[in-house]
Design a protein around this motif. Sequence first.
Motif, PDB file in Angstrom:
ATOM      1  N   GLY A   1       0.826  -1.217   0.000  1.00  0.00           N
ATOM      2  CA  GLY A   1       0.000   0.000   0.000  1.00  0.00           C
ATOM      3  C   GLY A   1       0.855   1.260   0.000  1.00  0.00           C
ATOM      4  O   GLY A   1       0.589   2.198  -0.754  1.00  0.00           O
ATOM      5  N   GLU A   2       1.921   1.253   0.835  1.00  0.00           N
ATOM      6  CA  GLU A   2       2.821   2.427   0.867  1.00  0.00           C
ATOM      7  C   GLU A   2       3.455   2.643  -0.495  1.00  0.00           C
ATOM      8  O   GLU A   2       3.535   3.762  -0.996  1.00  0.00           O
ATOM      9  N   GLY A   3       3.884   1.542  -1.114  1.00  0.00           N
ATOM     10  CA  GLY A   3       4.511   1.630  -2.439  1.00  0.00           C
ATOM     11  C   GLY A   3       3.534   2.175  -3.471  1.00  0.00           C
ATOM     12  O   GLY A   3       3.883   3.042  -4.274  1.00  0.00           O
ATOM     13  N   LEU A   4       2.324   1.676  -3.441  1.00  0.00           N
ATOM     14  CA  LEU A   4       1.326   2.122  -4.421  1.00  0.00           C
ATOM     15  C   LEU A   4       0.984   3.591  -4.212  1.00  0.00           C
ATOM     16  O   LEU A   4       0.871   4.361  -5.166  1.00  0.00           O
ATOM     17  N   ARG A   5       0.853   3.990  -2.936  1.00  0.00           N
ATOM     18  CA  ARG A   5       0.515   5.388  -2.625  1.00  0.00           C
ATOM     19  C   ARG A   5       1.625   6.308  -3.109  1.00  0.00           C
ATOM     20  O   ARG A   5       1.364   7.325  -3.749  1.00  0.00           O
ATOM     21  N   SER A   6       2.878   5.904  -2.863  1.00  0.00           N
ATOM     22  CA  SER A   6       3.937   6.839  -3.281  1.00  0.00           C
ATOM     23  C   SER A   6       4.106   6.839  -4.797  1.00  0.00           C
ATOM     24  O   SER A   6       4.611   7.816  -5.347  1.00  0.00           O
ATOM     25  N   ALA A   7       3.608   5.810  -5.474  1.00  0.00           N
ATOM     26  CA  ALA A   7       3.630   5.852  -6.943  1.00  0.00           C
ATOM     27  C   ALA A   7       2.469   6.680  -7.501  1.00  0.00           C
ATOM     28  O   ALA A   7       2.426   6.940  -8.698  1.00  0.00           O
ATOM     29  N   GLY A   8       1.513   7.048  -6.646  1.00  0.00           N
ATOM     30  CA  GLY A   8       0.420   7.910  -7.108  1.00  0.00           C
ATOM     31  C   GLY A   8      -0.949   7.252  -7.154  1.00  0.00           C
ATOM     32  O   GLY A   8      -1.929   7.872  -7.575  1.00  0.00           O
ATOM     33  N   PHE A   9      -1.024   5.981  -6.749  1.00  0.00           N
ATOM     34  CA  PHE A   9      -2.340   5.316  -6.708  1.00  0.00           C
ATOM     35  C   PHE A   9      -3.126   5.785  -5.479  1.00  0.00           C
ATOM     36  O   PHE A   9      -2.529   6.140  -4.455  1.00  0.00           O
ATOM     37  N   THR A  10      -4.451   5.733  -5.569  1.00  0.00           N
ATOM     38  CA  THR A  10      -5.300   5.874  -4.380  1.00  0.00           C
ATOM     39  C   THR A  10      -5.604   4.463  -3.898  1.00  0.00           C
ATOM     40  O   THR A  10      -6.169   3.651  -4.630  1.00  0.00           O
ATOM     41  N   VAL A  11      -5.197   4.182  -2.654  1.00  0.00           N
ATOM     42  CA  VAL A  11      -5.244   2.797  -2.166  1.00  0.00           C
ATOM     43  C   VAL A  11      -6.464   2.578  -1.275  1.00  0.00           C
ATOM     44  O   VAL A  11      -6.761   3.400  -0.410  1.00  0.00           O
ATOM     45  N   HIS A  12      -7.165   1.482  -1.489  1.00  0.00           N
ATOM     46  CA  HIS A  12      -8.270   1.074  -0.612  1.00  0.00           C
ATOM     47  C   HIS A  12      -7.760  -0.079   0.252  1.00  0.00           C
ATOM     48  O   HIS A  12      -7.776  -1.230  -0.172  1.00  0.00           O
ATOM     49  N   ALA A  13      -7.273   0.252   1.440  1.00  0.00           N
ATOM     50  CA  ALA A  13      -6.631  -0.772   2.279  1.00  0.00           C
ATOM     51  C   ALA A  13      -7.619  -1.895   2.595  1.00  0.00           C
ATOM     52  O   ALA A  13      -8.752  -1.630   2.998  1.00  0.00           O
ATOM     53  N   PRO A  14      -7.204  -3.140   2.404  1.00  0.00           N
ATOM     54  CA  PRO A  14      -8.114  -4.266   2.622  1.00  0.00           C
ATOM     55  C   PRO A  14      -8.257  -4.612   4.102  1.00  0.00           C
ATOM     56  O   PRO A  14      -7.349  -4.360   4.887  1.00  0.00           O
ATOM     57  N   GLN A  15      -9.383  -5.233   4.426  1.00  0.00           N
ATOM     58  CA  GLN A  15      -9.586  -5.733   5.801  1.00  0.00           C
ATOM     59  C   GLN A  15      -9.262  -7.215   5.894  1.00  0.00           C
ATOM     60  O   GLN A  15      -9.240  -7.780   6.984  1.00  0.00           O
ATOM     61  N   GLY A  16      -9.062  -7.844   4.742  1.00  0.00           N
ATOM     62  CA  GLY A  16      -8.733  -9.260   4.754  1.00  0.00           C
ATOM     63  C   GLY A  16      -8.391  -9.749   3.352  1.00  0.00           C
ATOM     64  O   GLY A  16      -8.619  -9.043   2.370  1.00  0.00           O
TER      65      GLY A  16
END
Length: 414
Positions: A326-341
């Motif tokens: 998620g951190e990697g995707l966010r810093s690449a510019g994606f909007t991340v929907h963190a999963p619950q499972g």
Amino acid sequence: MAKMSFRYGLSLFFMSVIPGAWRRTAAGAGLLAADGTVAPTIFAEMSAAAARTGAINLGQGFPDEDGPAEVLEAARSAIANGANQYPPGRGVPDLLEAISEHQRRFYGLDVDPGTEVIVTAGATEALTATLLALIDGPDDEVVVFEPYYDSYAAAVALAGARLRTVPLHAPGFQPDLDRLAATVTDRTRVILINDPHNPTGAVFERRVLEEVVRLAAQHDAVIVTDEVYEHLAFHGPHTPIATLPGAAERTLTISSAGKTFSTTGWKIGWVHGPAALITAVLTVKQYLTYVNGSPFQPAIAVGLRLDDAYFAVAAAALSRKHEILGEGLRSAGFTVHAPQGGYFTVADATALGGADAAAFCRSLPERAGVVAIPLTAFVSEAHRGEYRGLVRFAACKRVDVLEEAAARLASFAA
Ligand code: PMP
Ligand code: GLN
């Protein structure tokens, strides 16, 4: 590599020779490609793209590390000790016992190992056999949340029923309960849920599970629940819908050892529920595969009896991998929907020129050296527009692989 493309080509050839009945049902479910062939699954297509380009495969959900050594060793010793012929049709008794113990130990559910559970060739066979067993005719409907795991629409089509969908939207990917209530009717034979959910990573709120149970009772539908990610819930223990009041008598619970023990290739799954429903599923299952995985069944029994720490550590390790991804995707510019499972993180690629995620994912292996899957692959044709910018990334990979993928995506974005 040459061998792989040859085999891939051959399977495409065979898939183009589709028998009439399946051609009609597949066309009805929108599973046919424009040229009338059934396309390979999105997972096979994307894994082939990874093999062809050398890209990091965050598409198909399979771990790149082995599961517990005790479980692997138990399979080896089962082979050495002659567990190499057909097991009993319902499954190896020790595994049936272990599933029953597991359901009591983690959830307080009572499952009679003799009559209320069968072992299947993965959750996939459990799902297909269940739908084939429960569907009576073309007027029967199966209600699913959308996006849905790809085999659901195919199995509903094979069973000759109609698929009805209830959308899950970001953020949170919880269904609208009025919409759910309006979709379930007396034509609904099955409400099919998947919790934790592939591809969105949602864990359904209790009020959602309660509404599913209420509607199933009101319309006399069977609840079929796919809980293959039961041990990969990140914020507290998993709640099987069968534990809710009034649910167990109308619920078939499906799971699989693949995700829990990182043994996706072994294809050991199971389904449990009331004896009459299990008998119906068994009548179909015995003519699909009859049985499978003789030496793997006792090994999974060993896995299901591992101590609590194994299950807790597996969930915590995967949760940490999602954070890194998620951190990697966010810093690449994606909007991340963190999963619950579950195995997957969903991210919006619109800001990176991925408003059409299907096209974005098709070019990503060449352009960024990473494979991912567009959410539209899990959505029926009429609703694809609602999920256009969303991409699914598998987090069930080694940390160094996730870090390398994040670095590649960051330099692609730059
Ligand atoms: N259901 C879901 C939600 C899945 O993600 C998967 C596989 N990844 C399956 C079922 C299939 O499980 P199996 O490999 O045990 O057939
Ligand atoms: N369930 C895995 C996924 O969602 C893939 C399994 C398959 O290839 N059928 O990625």
